[in-house]
Scaffold this active site. Structure first.
Site, mmCIF file in Angstrom:
data_model
loop_
_atom_site.group_PDB
_atom_site.id
_atom_site.type_symbol
_atom_site.label_atom_id
_atom_site.label_comp_id
_atom_site.label_asym_id
_atom_site.label_seq_id
_atom_site.Cartn_x
_atom_site.Cartn_y
_atom_site.Cartn_z
ATOM 1 N N LYS A 103 0.837 -1.202 0.000
ATOM 2 C CA LYS A 103 0.000 0.000 0.000
ATOM 3 C C LYS A 103 0.883 1.268 0.000
ATOM 4 O O LYS A 103 2.104 1.168 0.031
ATOM 5 C CB LYS A 103 -0.965 -0.050 1.193
ATOM 6 C CG LYS A 103 -1.754 -1.381 1.295
ATOM 7 C CD LYS A 103 -2.859 -1.499 0.267
ATOM 8 C CE LYS A 103 -3.387 -2.915 0.028
ATOM 9 N NZ LYS A 103 -4.127 -3.540 1.097
HETATM 10 C C1 LIG Z 1 -5.036 -4.742 1.579
HETATM 11 C C2 LIG Z 1 -6.518 -4.762 1.589
HETATM 12 C C3 LIG Z 1 -7.281 -5.069 2.746
HETATM 13 C C4 LIG Z 1 -6.711 -5.656 3.979
HETATM 14 O O1 LIG Z 1 -5.655 -5.049 4.514
HETATM 15 P P1 LIG Z 1 -4.607 -5.829 5.422
HETATM 16 O O2 LIG Z 1 -3.891 -4.703 6.048
HETATM 17 O O3 LIG Z 1 -3.756 -6.657 4.511
HETATM 18 O O4 LIG Z 1 -5.367 -6.659 6.410
HETATM 19 C C5 LIG Z 1 -8.644 -4.906 2.682
HETATM 20 N N1 LIG Z 1 -9.265 -4.528 1.565
HETATM 21 C C6 LIG Z 1 -8.592 -4.270 0.434
HETATM 22 C C7 LIG Z 1 -9.350 -3.842 -0.769
HETATM 23 C C8 LIG Z 1 -7.199 -4.403 0.405
HETATM 24 O O5 LIG Z 1 -6.526 -4.175 -0.727
#
Ligand SMILES: *Cc1c(COP(=O)(O)O)cnc(C)c1O
Length: 406
Positions: free
Chosen positions: A202
């Site tokens: 991210k």
């Molecule tokens: C990355 C992601 C999550 C979850 O995040 P984590 O920090 O990996 O638990 C939820 N929704 C979307 C659309 C994502 O890309």
């Protein structure tokens, strides 16, 4: 384009020379020595979890989002769970979400014993279609969970209007969209609750981590209690006041984010704007250089948003075998990926809810054609040029040569 020498080069899957020797990932973190130092400093301090860095990081994210409150969680998934709890979702309730997302969005609804109801996406932006949401409303609907797919904000105003009319909570999954804007407002301050993730792919990372932003003080209190066993008071405050007594008032979890992680997040904060700008630059370059590639549809961007470009998802024409194109791009050295297998098509959802495929034709058709090209702020211009060269080379073969397109 087919006149460029690259376009006639033998594909790597056919024994030709790949565009790149190593594999360029579709996404990865970008950390500096100063980030590492910030972490080490916390490790040498009194608080390594639930100390001052958590509050500082929460304040920084609230500032960015333009909200009064931000509550840190141990992951984006835990943050989604917290938001589902704070919204009051429980058995008998329904929450409407998109099938074209990571399974965590819908799973959070299941964690609360409520039922996820899917609504198909719009074919252009691949975000949830407000008209489809309206058709799925029942007297049991309690929440809507739009996803800012790839970093493109969902069409939030019509969803919020529906929510207001029917007394629903909007929980926006903005795991892809830190730094995006919708109709001039930053993502994070628009929905009742907005959820971010700080996973390494991210925009900003705490290794694992997440956050919920909200303007609602009651929701913030519920979120805070939920992430720490359902205990309302803060251990730091108890220590400062010399208090030992505390009460557990709801069934919560240990979903706390550490001071170590928050120091890592804080240290990257000043670079976030530049990182998002770099992603926009790469997206612009892809857009300019790939718009003429045969049999390829580039991501659409609505006029009223500023995209955060977590992903750069292209679609190959339906007449072309996506799996072959995928293999060919991997062989050229691009760590391409597919986002996402529609949630209702996963075996767990098929078995539990009886989905058979065909229920959400737009999301399913998109899924059959999607390929995410490498997109991360640490990419060099050469990396981006390699992506462009490999896509042109592969699409000239699959989209031009074999199918007789110009
Ligand atoms: C990355 C992601 C999550 C979850 O995040 P984590 O920090 O990996 O638990 C939820 N929704 C979307 C659309 C994502 O890309």
């Amino acid at each position: 384009m087919t006149t460029s020498p690259d376009a006639h080069a033998t594909l790597a899957i056919h024994g030709g020379r790949p565009v790149r020797e190593g594999m360029l990932p579709y996404g990865r973190q970008w950390l500096t020595d100063a980030d590492v130092e910030a972490v080490v400093e916390v490790l040498r301090s009194d608080w390594i979890t639930t100390g001052p860095k958590v509050a500082e990081f929460e304040e920084a994210v609230a500032g960015l989002a333009g909200t009064r409150h931000a509550v840190a969680f141990s992951s984006g998934t835990a943050a989604l769970h917290g938001a589902a709890f704070a919204a009051g979702l429980g058995p008998g309730d329904e929450a409407i979400t998109t099938p074209l997302t990571f399974c965590a969005t819908a799973n959070a609804v299941l964690y609360q014993g409520a039922t996820p109801v899917f609504a198909d996406v719009s074919d252009d932006t691949l975000t949830i279609d407000p008209d489809q949401v309206r058709r799925r409303l029942t007297p049991h609907t309690k929440a809507i969970l739009p996803v800012d797919y790839a970093g493109h904000p969902a069409d939030l105003d019509p969803l919020l209007a529906l929510a207001q009319r029917h007394g629903l909570v909007v929980i926006e999954d903005a795991a892809h969209a830190l730094g995006a804007r919708y109709r001039g407002r930053p993502v994070g301050c628009i929905s009742h609750m907005t959820v971010f993730s700080f996973h390494p792919v991210k925009h900003l990372t705490t290794a694992e981590g997440g956050m919920v932003t909200t303007d609602n003080a009651d929701l913030a209190l519920r979120l805070r209690a939920f992430r720490s066993h359902g205990i309302a008071s803060d251990p730091r405050v108890r220590q400062a006041e010399g208090q030992w007594y505390y009460e557990m008032t709801a069934l919560g979890f240990n979903y706390r984010l550490t001071d170590v992680a928050c120091a890592l997040g804080l240290s990257q904060m000043p670079r976030l704007g530049a990182n998002v700008a770099r992603r926009r630059e790469i997206a612009q370059r892809y857009g300019a250089e790939l718009s003429g590639a045969p049999a390829l549809t580039l991501p659409a961007v609505s006029a009223d948003v500023e995209h955060a470009w977590h992903l750069y998802p292209v679609r190959v024409d339906a007449s072309i075998d996506r799996a072959e194109v995928f293999r060919a791009l991997r062989a050229e050295g691009l760590g391409v990926n597919v986002h996402y297998v529609p949630v209702h098509l996963h075996p767990y959802y098929r078995n539990r809810f009886g989905y058979r495929g065909g229920e959400f034709p737009v999301a399913e058709a998109a899924y059959g054609r999607l390929i995410s090209l490498p997109m991360f702020h640490g990419m060099s211009d050469t990396d981006a040029d390699d992506v462009i060269a490999a896509v042109r080379k592969v699409m000239a073969y699959f989209g031009g040569g074999r199918y007789g397109r110009p």
